[in-house]
Structure formats: structure tokens, C-alpha cells
Design an enzyme around this catalytic site. Structure first.
Site, PDB file in Angstrom:
ATOM      1  N   HIS A  25       0.829  -1.199   0.000  1.00  0.00           N
ATOM      2  CA  HIS A  25       0.000   0.000   0.000  1.00  0.00           C
ATOM      3  C   HIS A  25       0.870   1.258   0.000  1.00  0.00           C
ATOM      4  CE1 HIS A  25      -3.120  -2.864   1.234  1.00  0.00           C
ATOM      5  NE2 HIS A  25      -3.992  -1.955   0.850  1.00  0.00           N
ATOM      6  N   LYS A  78      -0.810   4.827   4.636  1.00  0.00           N
ATOM      7  CA  LYS A  78      -1.720   3.882   5.294  1.00  0.00           C
ATOM      8  C   LYS A  78      -1.251   3.662   6.727  1.00  0.00           C
ATOM      9  CE  LYS A  78      -3.936  -0.644   4.720  1.00  0.00           C
ATOM     10  NZ  LYS A  78      -5.278  -0.067   4.925  1.00  0.00           N
TER      11      LYS A  78
END
Length: 259
Positions: free
Chosen positions: A149, A153
Site C-alpha cells: 500500500h 496507510k
């Protein structure tokens, strides 16, 4: 169908709000974000729907059928419980719920006979990846998960990786991959361990949301990969969930349960 979107100043909230506006049969009835009072110019949003800084104020003033919520993890449990207690169907994409919290919310929704959904991922391809991985684990129990990600995040591993591991565990149970006497030369080198399923989290700029489920067998390997390149990839699943919860009387965990 009157829909509230929580966290509309965030990226997922913005995308969800525009999906509701464009979706036939959905009416964007309210927008909520705790940062609304500090925002410099909300005129464009106020042209779409009334804007509030709390779900309490919004539900006190507006008639709402469904709440789409992509708030921060520390507010997700409170918000979901508040929706159910006030007769609003929750569709929640925030991760970070504990197993006990999910069970408690399920019981609360059953008592209220009110449908809702919590899903770690609303991308259809991601849900299919999880289902396919569960099926493969029956035949290939040696598996590791690599989720990747963007570097903004906050949680690791991702909710999608956790849900994938849970589905694999349901199918194969406890199983230790790798050499029984292996040693980590650096702590964490083998990743998180969920019942023998190793999970590795990558956080880098330039990434969005990606996951690889890697299976290995004698003389063979199977790779299942899913990529979400834009936030619009989640909207078909969100719309599907909004439609479903209105006709449901229970809280469901995972979009795969309605595909």
C-alpha cells in the site's frame, strides 16, 4: 434511498459522495466530517448536500436510510454502533475492528433487525482474490501473503490481508510453512504469523492497494494477485452493499457474503 457519507473530506469519502450523486436511486442527504468546521471553503459540497461536523448532528436533523463510512479506525466502532442504535443501515469500509467488536455489532444489529455491512475491501476483484485463495488453500496449504500500500496507510497488515488469512485459516486450519528450525536473523523478517500464514506488509509512495497470495507446492506454484489503481475501483462494491443492507436484517462482515 437517502444516504449519508461520513469522512467526505477524505479521499474515499469524496469518491463515495460522488458515487452516490451519480447513482440512480441514491439521494445524497448529508455529508459529515469532523474537520468540516476547520475547512476553508465548503461551498461546492454544500451545493450537493447539507454539511455537518458530527454524525450526531446529522442524524438529529436529517432522515437517513444508509450511512457510508470511511472514517478513521479509532472512530469506526463508535460510529457503526451509533448508526445501528439510531435505525441507520451502516456500510463501513474502515478496518481496525477487533473480532469482539464485530461480534458485538452483529448481535446489536440482529436485535434491531437492521441490515449493515463491514468490509475490509469493496473492490470486486479483491473479494474474488480472497475467495479464490480460500479455495486454493484446500489443495495448497503452504501460502504467504504480501500486501502493498501507499506510505500514508496507518494500519499493518491491511484489513484485506487479515480477511484473506482468516478465510484461508477457515479452510485449512493451523499449518506451519517453512523449515521447522528456521531462525530470523532480523526480527520480523518472516512477517506476521496468523496460524502459520505469513503476512508481509509493504508501504511505499507510488503504490495504491495491491496484494499477492503466493502458494507453493512440490514442483509448482500458484500466484493470485489483485491491484486497485484508483479509488473508483471500490465504488461498485459500495453501491452493491448499500442496495443489499436495505433488504437485510443482520450485519455482514465481508462483501464476499453477498456475491
Amino acid at each position: 434511498m437517502k444516504v449519508l457519507v461520513t469522512g467526505f473530506l477524505g479521499r474515499m469519502g469524496q469518491t463515495s459522495a460522488h458515487m452516490v450523486v451519480d447513482h440512480e436511486g441514491f439521494d445524497l442527504a448529508a455529508l459529515v466530517d469532523i474537520r468540516a468546521d476547520q475547512a476553508e471553503d465548503l461551498s461546492a459540497w454544500q451545493d450537493l448536500a447539507p454539511v455537518y461536523s458530527s454524525i450526531e448532528e446529522a442524524l438529529d436533523k436529517e432522515a437517513i436510510d444508509v450511512a457510508i463510512d470511511f472514517c478513521q479506525p479509532d472512530a469506526a466502532y463508535y460510529n457503526t454502533r451509533y448508526y445501528i442504535e439510531h435505525g441507520v443501515h451502516p456500510v463501513v469500509g474502515t478496518t481496525g475492528f477487533s473480532a469482539d467488536q464485530i461480534e458485538e455489532l452483529k448481535e446489536l444489529s440482529q436485535e434491531a433487525k437492521l441490515g449493515g455491512m463491514i468490509a475490509p475491501n469493496f473492490a470486486i476483484s479483491s473479494v474474488l482474490m480472497q475467495v479464490f485463495a480460500q479455495q486454493a488453500a484446500k489443495y495448497l496449504p503452504d501460502v504467504e501473503i504480501i500486501e502493498m500500500h501507499h506510505n500514508q496507510k496507518l494500519d499493518a497488515p491491511s484489513g484485506t490481508a487479515q480477511k484473506t488469512a482468516e478465510l484461508i485459516y477457515e479452510e485449512r486450519g493451523d499449518y506451519a510453512s517453512g523449515h521447522p528450525d528456521e531462525k530470523e536473523q532480523m526480527a520480523g523478517a518472516r512477517g506476521a504469523d496468523f496460524h502459520g500464514i505469513r503476512i508481509h506488509s509493504v508501504r511505499l509512495p507510488g503504490l495504491n492497494s495491491h496484494q499477492v497470495v503466493q502458494f507453493g507446492g512440490t514442483g509448482e506454484a500458484l500466484t493470485i494477485r489483485q491491484d486497485s489503481f484508483t479509488r473508483e475501483s471500490y465504488m461498485k462494491g459500495v453501491a452493491m452493499a448499500v442496495d443489499h443492507v436495505m433488504a437485510s436484517q443482520e450485519l455482514i462482515y465481508g462483501l464476499e457474503n453477498i456475491l
